[in-house]
Design a protein around this motif. Structure first.
Motif, PDB file in Angstrom:
ATOM      1  N   GLN A  73      -0.375  -3.588 -22.731  1.00  5.97           N
ATOM      2  CA  GLN A  73      -0.290  -2.600 -23.492  1.00  5.97           C
ATOM      3  C   GLN A  73      -1.346  -1.751 -23.335  1.00  5.97           C
ATOM      4  O   GLN A  73      -1.853  -1.902 -24.130  1.00  5.97           O
ATOM      5  N   GLU A  74      -2.482  -1.104 -22.572  1.00  2.00           N
ATOM      6  CA  GLU A  74      -3.069  -0.393 -22.339  1.00  2.00           C
ATOM      7  C   GLU A  74      -3.158   0.511 -23.584  1.00  2.00           C
ATOM      8  O   GLU A  74      -2.838   1.192 -23.500  1.00  2.00           O
ATOM      9  N   THR A  75      -4.293   0.565 -24.180  1.00  2.00           N
ATOM     10  CA  THR A  75      -4.686   1.453 -25.077  1.00  2.00           C
ATOM     11  C   THR A  75      -5.953   1.748 -25.622  1.00  2.00           C
ATOM     12  O   THR A  75      -6.236   2.768 -25.916  1.00  2.00           O
ATOM     13  N   ARG A  76      -7.139   1.818 -24.510  1.00  2.00           N
ATOM     14  CA  ARG A  76      -8.003   1.673 -25.135  1.00  2.00           C
ATOM     15  C   ARG A  76      -8.780   2.308 -23.664  1.00  2.00           C
ATOM     16  O   ARG A  76      -8.685   1.478 -22.462  1.00  2.00           O
ATOM     17  N   GLU A  77      -8.935   3.661 -23.219  1.00  2.00           N
ATOM     18  CA  GLU A  77      -9.351   3.859 -22.317  1.00  2.00           C
ATOM     19  C   GLU A  77     -11.113   3.418 -21.672  1.00  2.00           C
ATOM     20  O   GLU A  77     -11.105   3.196 -20.342  1.00  2.00           O
TER      21      GLU A  77
END
Length: 322
Positions: A15-19
């Motif tokens: 669950q990608e939350t950081r770019e």
């Protein structure tokens, strides 16, 4: 991030939350029967077993690991989940997007110049772009010892090389150091090529490199601006004359000694110009009649007062005039 809820967890995902994260390694004690793999847009999933890459999955969606994933794994095609046993494996999620980073020289880069023993110090900044190019190299060189990898780590790697590469390519291209912005594209292409060779070693690929601005020392930048403003590019004699005038009138900030020297030079130059002007005027004047031995004709006859018009004898009374 992906997780299992104790021994009953059944979702493998990122669950990608950081770019700024390039990859994330999901691992747990076991992947249980009935577990699912979720691949989101912009992600690829790499299954690893005992440190070896077993399969790469690039299509986004939700997959049953037992029926949709394991049959495609190179050495686990016959694996079957037991009642109490699961699959001890790792899943590496890779961010497939292009990353855009800013860069700047860490220190001033001294460009060689014959009149400056220490060189001309400049600073530069811009942007560069990269993405993951080779999954296996990334795993072998980075993912094997890291759980995640960030863009800041790549920036540090690039920044450690940039100062030297900037100097190298400006000198190699032989460009005018006072007009580097006009040649930024050619210099950028050379730097990008060298950077790509470096980060390719860890599975990354350069997709772009730009020089946005070049900064000179303040006094040099002021000179460039003044030359451009006066439309005197290439005419240093005229610029020096204007600089000396500025020094005499208090227009420079170079200090009293510099102003005094400029005033003295300006005075000497003005004196020489006056001498040259007087000499030219003297040479351009018509020659005068010599007074040695020859008498000039009077304008009027001394006997009758008649105008002589340059004749040797008066036309009215016949008086000899010379």
């Amino acid at each position: 991030m992906g997780f299992f809820s104790g021994q009953l967890a059944n979702v493998v995902e990122w669950q990608e939350t950081r770019e700024d994260i390039i990859f994330y390694k999901w691992n747990n004690d076991e992947i249980k029967k009935g577990s699912r793999l979720i691949i989101r847009p912009g992600q690829d999933a790499v299954f690893m077993y005992n440190g070896k890459t077993e399969g790469i999955f690039q299509e986004e969606g939700s997959y049953d690991i037992e029926s949709d994933i394991i049959p495609f794994l190179s050495s686990l095609q016959g694996f079957r989940f037991g009642f109490n046993s699961g699959l001890r494996a790792e899943v590496l999620f890779i961010n497939t997007k292009e990353f855009v980073m800013k860069w700047g020289t860490r220190q001033a880069v001294n460009l060689p110049h014959p009149s400056l023993p220490g060189g001309m110090p400049i600073r530069a900044n811009g942007t560069f772009q990269f993405k993951v190019g080779d999954y296996q190299k990334l795993i072998d060189k980075v993912a094997g010892v890291k759980k995640q990898f960030t863009t800041e780590e790549v920036r540090e790697r690039v920044a450690s090389m940039l100062d030297q590469l900037l100097l190298q390519w400006i000198v190699r291209e032989g460009k005018d150091m006072f007009n580097l912005s006009a040649n930024a594209s050619e210099i950028s292409r050379g730097i990008m090529k060298d950077l790509d060779e470096e980060i390719e070693k860890i599975g990354l690929s350069m997709t772009g490199f730009q020089i946005n601005s070049v900064t000179y020392p303040e006094e040099v930048q002021n000179m460039i601006n003044k030359v451009a403003g006066q439309n005197m590019v290439g005419d240093m004699d005229r610029y020096q004359q204007m600089a000396m005038i500025d020094a005499m009138t208090g227009g420079t900030q170079g200090g009293n000694v510099a102003a005094d020297m400029a005033s003295m030079q300006m005075g000497m130059m003005m004196g020489q110009q006056m001498v040259d002007r007087m000499s030219r005027q003297s040479n351009s004047m018509p020659p005068t009649q010599s007074s040695g031995g020859e008498q000039s004709v009077p304008n009027f006859c001394p006997n009758c007062g008649q105008k002589t018009n340059g004749a040797n004898f008066c036309a009215n009374c016949g008086q000899k005039l010379i």
